[in-house]
Scaffold this active site. Structure first.
Site: not given
Length: 645
Positions: A334, A338-339, A452
């Site tokens: 999807l 960031g990780f 963020d």
């Protein structure tokens, strides 16, 4: 000793029946908790009419025999009102309606916001301008959900040790039994050691919730009530459940519920025996040992890393999630965070969820994973993405999240679906993001800074309502500090200059990012893209500012957005609010609560408390921070990591 064993068996298998005087206090209703929302209705008269219609329908339902839970809605001409009410099942129909009427009277003065609730011992009434709370009462807009503990001010005259054991056994039993009943309600009594003294207790969850939510709520409630002991009474009020115990009767003996079949153990009956034959030292010792064994036996405790405090979220089997995502196939991807990547998954019950697979390449990733678990599992709001569960197996870390069928906002602004959103949808998204941030900053029991906020972290449900996602970088801000100093983490272009340059983090950092997202929503352009109108090379914020200075910000509107003349003024007012959010210094920026008050009416700057817009801190084409006027910009530092053309 044989006789004592026989007595033990008899007491363990018998049901105690005790007569009790009829309770005459159930028609006396005194509020024990109430709240009036702060999100003002758009048109007050519409809101009041819809609220009155909703209340009338709920009252009609409660007037029927054996109806203790009712809900209704009225959606005429906007300012929708969704309402729910619940009475304790020991009430008569007349007592239930009387409690509801008292609640309506208490709420009649709540006209400053479009959501409110009130709790009595005998009932509760709640209304909101959204219906999510029907099935999950912990979903809130502007209402805090910290459980309320009310303990009596008088200690029991019974033996404190015996009283604790008996009441604890009773509370533990109703905690375990209530979620297993058909209507999530239990009333039970338990005999104390002295004569005919009794303790009375009820537990009830919102009838239309789930068993899992009910159980989680009552687990918390049990802890609060246990802390009231050895006082003679206690109450615990939560958004999804209510529980109470007292030495004083508040329901009739013939109104108890037989919970034997719902219980796996018999620790409570052991407590009864301990009170009834406390004079037999040998047997009492045996019973105490048995009670401690049943009361405190636990499964092997997992390490802190393996078992975070998930507040009711499900610990999924890793293999099951692997299967549900088709072995994390590329076809199911999807998006990417960031990780790690996020996958679509279909569970055994045919429910569709999103599974975030965290890649452990260093210790920080695991820290971010644990941080996101702890934060998201405790925060519930309709504009914040809900955590459903998790899985941890060695280096494999997974989060199970709500599935958002329309994906992320950025795809509708400059991606494949560009131009699909009209102005009303874009404005609703702006409003929803603001409401989610207000909850994080001001309505949760601690201030949470997301750090963020960006268009790719805003997900859209089937109705294009936004939910803020990706809490991996979120941090708490202590109440007694205006900001915290920390190493920068976030996305340049969305990040406030004081944080990017000096690591000064406050809730105003989220306000700045929100302002940038507004500009993206209105313009349909990335914040890091340079203006394509040559010879200008301005980034989005500077481009918006120059158009505003020249009173041409109407040309900032996305060319794919077809707005009529009546909408143009509204859009320009929202642009001004976005520019206000990006002001420097920090003191010039509004809080998100202030922004939320501005948005519904689209207030112009003349109505914002004499606020004046000044040139925001900007980033030039050399990636240098600029402060000052358009003609005299001062370079104060290089920001590395800006996206390159």
């Amino acid at each position: 000793m044989a006789a004592l064993v026989i007595l033990l068996v008899l007491l363990l298998t018998m049901n105690l029946g005790v007569s009790q005087p009829s309770n005459s206090g159930n028609d006396v209703n005194v509020p024990i908790r109430s709240f009036c929302g702060r999100n003002r209705p758009i048109i007050l008269s519409n809101f009041i009419n819809n609220r009155n219609s909703t209340f009338a329908e709920i009252r009609r339902q409660l007037s029927s025999n054996n109806v203790f839970y009712a809900r209704a809605q009225s959606l005429v001409e906007g300012d929708s009102v969704f309402g729910a009410a619940q009475c304790r099942n020991y009430l008569s129909t007349a007592q239930c309606v009387a409690c509801f009427d008292a609640a309506v009277s208490e709420l009649s003065g709540c006209v400053t916001g479009n959501g409110a609730y009130v709790f009595f011992d005998n009932c509760f009434v709640r209304y909101e301008n959204y219906d999510n709370f029907y099935n999950d009462p912990n979903v809130v807009e502007d209402a805090g959900i910290t459980p309320l503990q009310i303990c009596g001010n008088q200690s029991t005259s019974q033996s404190i040790t015996t009283f604790r054991e008996v009441v604890d056994g009773l509370l533990s039993d109703i905690k375990d039994a209530t979620p297993k009943t058909s209507n999530f309600y239990v009333a039970s009594i338990r005999q104390l050691a002295s004569g005919n003294a009794m303790v009375y207790s009820v537990a009830q969850c919102v009838e239309n919730t789930s068993q899992a939510i009910c159980q989680t709520c009552l687990n918390t409630t049990y802890t609060y009530l246990y802390n009231c002991l050895p006082n003679t009474e206690g109450r615990s009020v939560n958004m999804g459940c209510f529980a109470r115990y007292s030495e004083t009767p508040f329901f009739n003996a013939n109104q108890t519920i037989d919970i034997t079949s719902f219980l796996k153990g018999n620790s409570s009956k052991v407590s009864i025996i301990a009170g009834a034959i406390g004079g037999t030292i040998g047997l009492l010792f045996i019973l105490i040992v048995l009670w401690f064994f049943l009361r405190f036996r636990k499964k092997p405790k997992k390490s802190e890393e393996e078992s975070p405090d998930m507040k009711g979220a499900i610990n999924y089997n890793y293999k099951d999630l692997e299967l549900a995502t088709n072995n994390f196939s590329k076809e199911n991807i999807l998006g990417k965070g960031g990780f790690g990547e996020v996958f679509k998954a279909i569970l055994d019950d045919n429910n569709t969820v999103a599974v975030k697979k965290v890649e452990i390449v260093h210790a920080k990733a695991k820290e971010e994973f644990k941080n996101e678990i702890m934060l998201v599992s405790n925060v519930h709001h309709r504009n914040l993405l809900r955590l459903l569960g998790w899985s941890s197996e060695g280096s494999h870390l997974l989060l199970v999240l709500e599935y958002m069928p329309n994906g992320s906002l950025d795809k509708f602004l400059w991606g494949a679906k560009r131009g699909a959103l009209n102005w009303k949808q874009r404005y609703d998204i702006i409003l929803g993001i603001a409401r989610g941030l207000v909850h994080l900053h001001d309505e949760f029991h601690v201030k949470i800074i997301h750090r963020d906020i960006k268009s790719s972290n805003i997900l859209l449900d089937e109705d294009f309502q936004p939910k803020i996602a990706d809490f991996g970088l979120a941090r708490f801000q202590p109440e007694d500090q205006s900001h915290i100093s920390t190493k920068f983490a976030g996305t340049l272009g969305y990040t406030a200059p004081e944080y990017a340059l000096r690591g000064l983090l406050s809730d105003k950092v989220d306000t700045y990012s929100f302002g940038i997202v507004i500009l993206e929503i209105i313009s349909g352009r990335r914040c890091s893209d340079m203006n394509s109108d040559r010879p200008s090379m301005d980034y989005l914020l500077e481009h918006a500012w120059k158009l505003y200075e020249n009173k041409k910000h109407i040309t900032f509107i996305d060319e794919t957005l077809d707005v009529d003349q009546s909408q143009e003024e509204h859009v320009m007012q929202i642009i001004e609010i976005a520019l206000l959010c990006t002001q420097s210094p920090v003191s010039k920026r509004p809080t998100m609560s202030e922004v939320l008050l501005m948005l519904p009416t689209g207030q112009s700057l003349g109505k914002l408390g004499n606020r004046q817009l000044t040139r925001p801190t900007l980033i030039n084409q050399d990636r240098r921070i600029q402060i000052g006027s358009s003609n005299k910009a001062t370079n104060i530092g290089v920001v590395s990591g800006m996206p390159k053309k």
